[in-house]
Scaffold this motif. Structure first.
Motif, PDB file in Angstrom:
ATOM      1  N   TYR A   6       4.152   2.616   2.481  1.00 25.95           N
ATOM      2  CA  TYR A   6       3.544   2.362   3.790  1.00 25.95           C
ATOM      3  C   TYR A   6       3.781   0.923   4.255  1.00 25.95           C
ATOM      4  CZ  TYR A   6       1.069   6.817   4.221  1.00 25.95           C
ATOM      5  OH  TYR A   6       0.775   8.139   4.388  1.00 25.95           O
ATOM      6  N   TRP A  17       0.837  -1.206   0.000  1.00 30.07           N
ATOM      7  CA  TRP A  17       0.000   0.000   0.000  1.00 30.07           C
ATOM      8  C   TRP A  17       0.872   1.257   0.000  1.00 30.07           C
ATOM      9  CZ3 TRP A  17      -2.821   2.836   4.382  1.00 30.07           C
ATOM     10  CH2 TRP A  17      -3.842   3.635   3.855  1.00 30.07           C
ATOM     11  N   ASP A  18       0.427   2.296  -0.727  1.00 27.17           N
ATOM     12  CA  ASP A  18       1.183   3.551  -0.785  1.00 27.17           C
ATOM     13  C   ASP A  18       0.528   4.661   0.043  1.00 27.17           C
ATOM     14  OD1 ASP A  18      -1.025   4.169  -2.259  1.00 27.17           O
ATOM     15  OD2 ASP A  18       0.046   4.922  -4.001  1.00 27.17           O
ATOM     16  N   GLY A  19      -0.476   4.309   0.813  1.00 25.18           N
ATOM     17  CA  GLY A  19      -1.065   5.302   1.709  1.00 25.18           C
ATOM     18  C   GLY A  19      -2.275   6.015   1.154  1.00 25.18           C
ATOM     19  N   ILE A  20      -2.375   6.149  -0.155  1.00 27.37           N
ATOM     20  CA  ILE A  20      -3.530   6.864  -0.701  1.00 27.37           C
ATOM     21  C   ILE A  20      -4.302   6.075  -1.756  1.00 27.37           C
ATOM     22  CG2 ILE A  20      -2.794   9.226  -0.187  1.00 27.37           C
ATOM     23  CD1 ILE A  20      -1.628   9.434  -2.944  1.00 27.37           C
ATOM     24  N   SER A  21      -3.663   5.081  -2.331  1.00 26.95           N
ATOM     25  CA  SER A  21      -4.372   4.300  -3.351  1.00 26.95           C
ATOM     26  C   SER A  21      -5.483   3.463  -2.719  1.00 26.95           C
ATOM     27  CB  SER A  21      -3.408   3.361  -4.063  1.00 26.95           C
ATOM     28  OG  SER A  21      -2.528   4.108  -4.848  1.00 26.95           O
TER      29      SER A  21
END
Lengths: 321, 402
Positions: free
Chosen positions: A279, A55-59
């Motif tokens: 993340y 996960w990249d925090g916003i996707s």
């Protein structure tokens, strides 16, 4: 029959009393329990879940990648380098803080003139907000306009670039040792709790000042020293704000501009989260770090078992009651 | 979410006087908090952002609202009135600069331009830059040496402005060679091309020459105004907006002048690498109200006040006449700026990674390129790999093959 009923009645009453007591107990600790569950256990569990994703925090999507983040972290030289710097920081700061704090406390425990004023002066830096203290040191160490280089110039020395290269690590050490007064206060309290009769007995036995300190004072305050070793170690391992504030950049760019010498573990973790949007990877780093700190703490407790002396043996305390 | 210094109490009061039923709660601009709010699914209604570098990212992830339907029906702001710079907020799914608008510019500048101290140039016998004849990057490095003054190990004045090998700066330099750092579908970078290598080499040369603040000798003030104002640097990296700061000190206004963007190659390109503005969250519950505020703030009374201050160029063409010209430095800067605008170009940044992350990956390796432990070629190779890894990760999350 009567006696049996009475016994039952007593037992019932006793049970009710116990239930009421435990209810009150849980009621009193419930704010802490709720806080722990919501603000510690849940985030820990959530971070554990994230650590198995990319996960990249916003996707909106989170892809399950198993132990990949852990494997990446363990294979990443940058992570080991930041861990090494953090270890070096702890090796430098913990002994200096404990020994320095104890030394200053011993001095301030003596009957000297202006003792109260001196104690206040030593403790004062500990109550200065860390942000203000760090930014002040940053100004003092500035190459072109800082007071430190100004002082060195009096002796004909060339200006030192304190905020770059490995020198910035020295600045970080200074900033962190600045708050040594907090330890002094704790040590001072411990020293004043050492029974005077023990010192008198040692003196009668012919012990000199060092022998009295080594055989009486140090064992007496060893539980307090152990407490400081553990809390200081954990605190140093979690160092973040001073390193960030010593970054040449400000705002969002600060984290990625932290000089390499100051890229300690928490700086690396924060950068992975918020600069690189990794993340999952950053969460895996934190879990690995948590386990490492746990191991360090257990080792410290094990090692301290032979060197820390308690007035009351903690293992016997419960039995006496 | 914006800056309290920009959405001031005065601005909020003026808005509330006209729209008492639409209150504003200002959240201070904080990328970390924005990330957390996005992660929680409760983003702010309106978000401050750098259109030049964030549009592809926020638009492709569906975070930002398509503003074209609002522009089409607005009676306040017509699309035809928007300055060309607003194109940086456009995204068509594959390319920045085309397609729907996902934000509006607040104020802007062409950020590869720089300000210089006329006196420092004259003292060093260096010809002054002119609007129609920009300096080359190698000239900048050459000229910065005689303007750099040292004493007792201290730097009294640097000749060059603060430099850092950011993806924005490298892309701007490479654009003047007619080249690009990103590939067509913005999925990969290549710093090993001859053009990109020249740009990287220039940053390495500057750091070795020590004629300006660099990543290895950082600017303690964080930006170029304080040292430029104090005559500790002879050039300041900033576009037109810097004139707002110059206006604060009449003495600085006497020696400060604006120069066109330098060139690495032979093509004049002068991009805007910020184009600061605001976007509306696609998840906002108050989209209409957010848009009403956005167009009022970007093109209404607050925009007129900002244009008059000189802190940047307005987002709508009609406000261009409001820019300050009363002082010589202001009129000269405006003339340089007007000429420069014809070279404005949108440079596409990838939607698969944030520019801060890309620049951080470059910055990580940069010190080793300067101290010689990495050759320029190795630096370019390793930087390319590191950045492409980031982009690959972003593509995987977007459901595309890396």
């Amino acid at each position: 029959m009567t006696s049996l009923s009475l016994a039952r009645g007593v037992r019932r009453k006793s049970r009710r009393g116990a239930t009421g007591g435990s209810g009150a107990f849980y009621a009193f600790i419930s704010p802490w329990l709720i806080g722990t569950v919501l603000l510690t256990l849940f985030p820990l569990g959530y971070a554990l879940w994230i650590s198995f994703t990319n996960w990249d925090g916003i996707s909106p999507s989170q892809n399950w990648i198993g132990l990949e983040n852990y494997a990446d972290a363990l294979a990443e030289p940058q992570m080991w380098a930041s861990l090494q710097r953090t270890g070096l920081l702890a090796v430098a700061i913990v002994p200096l803080t404990i020994c320095g704090g104890l030394g200053l406390a011993l001095l301030l425990n003596e009957k000297v003139r202006w003792r109260s004023g001196l104690r206040m002066l030593v403790y004062l830096p500990a109550i200065v907000p860390p942000v203000a203290a760090t930014l002040t040191w940053k100004l003092l160490f500035d190459r072109d306009s800082g007071a430190i280089n100004g002082f060195l110039a009096i002796f004909g020395a060339d200006a030192v670039s304190w905020m770059t290269g490995n020198m910035v690590f020295v600045v970080l050490l200074v900033v962190m040792l600045w708050g040594i007064g907090a330890g002094v206060l704790i040590n001072l309290a411990a020293l004043q709790d050492v029974p005077t009769e023990l010192h008198e007995a040692a003196r009668l036995d012919g012990a000199n000042a060092f022998a009295a300190f080594w055989h009486v004072t140090l064992p007496s305050i060893s539980p307090v020293l152990l407490f400081q070793v553990i809390t200081t170690t954990i605190g140093v391992l979690q160092t973040f704000v001073p390193a960030l504030l010593l970054s040449p950049a400000t705002g969002p760019a600060a984290i990625t501009a932290v000089p390499e010498a100051n890229r300690i573990f928490m700086v690396d973790v924060y950068a992975q989260y918020f600069a690189y949007s990794r993340y999952g990877y950053a969460s895996a780093m934190l879990w690995l770090f948590f386990l490492a700190v746990l191991v360090v703490t257990i080792i410290t407790f094990k090692v301290s078992g032979r060197t820390v002396f308690y007035a009351v043996d903690p293992s016997e305390e419960g039995k006496q009651k | 979410m914006s800056k309290a210094g920009e959405i001031t109490k005065g601005v909020i009061d003026a808005w509330l006087a006209e729209h008492p039923d639409v209150p504003i709660t200002l959240i201070e601009d904080d990328p970390t908090r924005l990330n957390a709010m996005l992660a929680a699914g409760t983003p702010p209604d309106l978000v401050r952002g750098l259109g030049a570098t964030s549009t592809a990212n926020i638009a492709s992830r569906g975070l930002a609202l398509d503003l074209d339907p609002y522009l089409a029906k607005s009676s306040v702001l017509k699309e035809s009135e928007l300055a060309k710079i607003n194109d940086v907020w456009r995204w068509d799914g594959t390319r920045q600069g085309e397609g729907a608008h996902f934000g509006l510019v607040k104020d802007w500048s062409q950020d590869a331009m720089f300000w210089y101290n006329v006196n420092a140039f004259k003292e060093a016998g260096i010809p002054l830059p002119t609007a129609d004849k920009p300096l080359r990057y190698d000239q900048l490095l050459e000229y910065s040496a005689p303007m750099t003054k040292r004493g007792g190990g201290k730097v009294e004045q640097y000749g060059l402005f603060t430099t850092a090998p950011t993806i924005e700066a490298i892309s701007a330099m490479v654009a003047t060679t007619s080249g690009r750092v990103f590939n067509d579908d913005l999925s990969k970078v290549d710093f090993t091309s001859p053009e990109a290598m020249r740009a990287l080499q220039w940053f390495i040369d500057v750091a070795k020459a020590k004629t300006g603040y660099t990543l290895l000798d950082p600017n303690p003030d964080g930006w170029d105004w304080p040292p430029f104002d104090a005559k500790r640097i002879a050039m300041a990296a900033a576009g037109y907006w810097f004139g707002g700061a110059v206006a604060q000190n009449p003495k600085t206004a006497e020696f400060a002048r604006l120069a066109p963007a330098p060139m690495l190659g032979s093509k004049r390109v002068s991009p805007a690498t910020s184009a600061t503005g605001h976007w509306i969250s696609a998840k906002s519950n108050m989209k209409d109200e957010a848009y009403a505020f956005l167009e009022w703030y970007s093109a209404g009374a607050p925009a007129k006040t900002r244009a008059q201050s000189g802190w940047g160029l307005p987002a709508v063409t009609s406000l261009a006449t409001e820019l300050p010209q009363s002082q010589p430095y202001q009129s000269e800067a405006l003339a340089v700026q007007k000429n420069e605008e014809q070279y404005l170009q949108v440079i596409s940044f990838s939607p698969y990674a944030q520019t801060t992350a890309v620049s951080a990956a470059i910055a990580n390796l940069f010190p080793r390129a300067v101290d010689g432990s990495l050759s320029a070629g190795q630096f370019a190779d390793q930087t390319t790999t590191a950045v492409n890894d980031l982009l690959k990760q972003g593509m995987e999350l977007a459901g595309k093959k890396g």
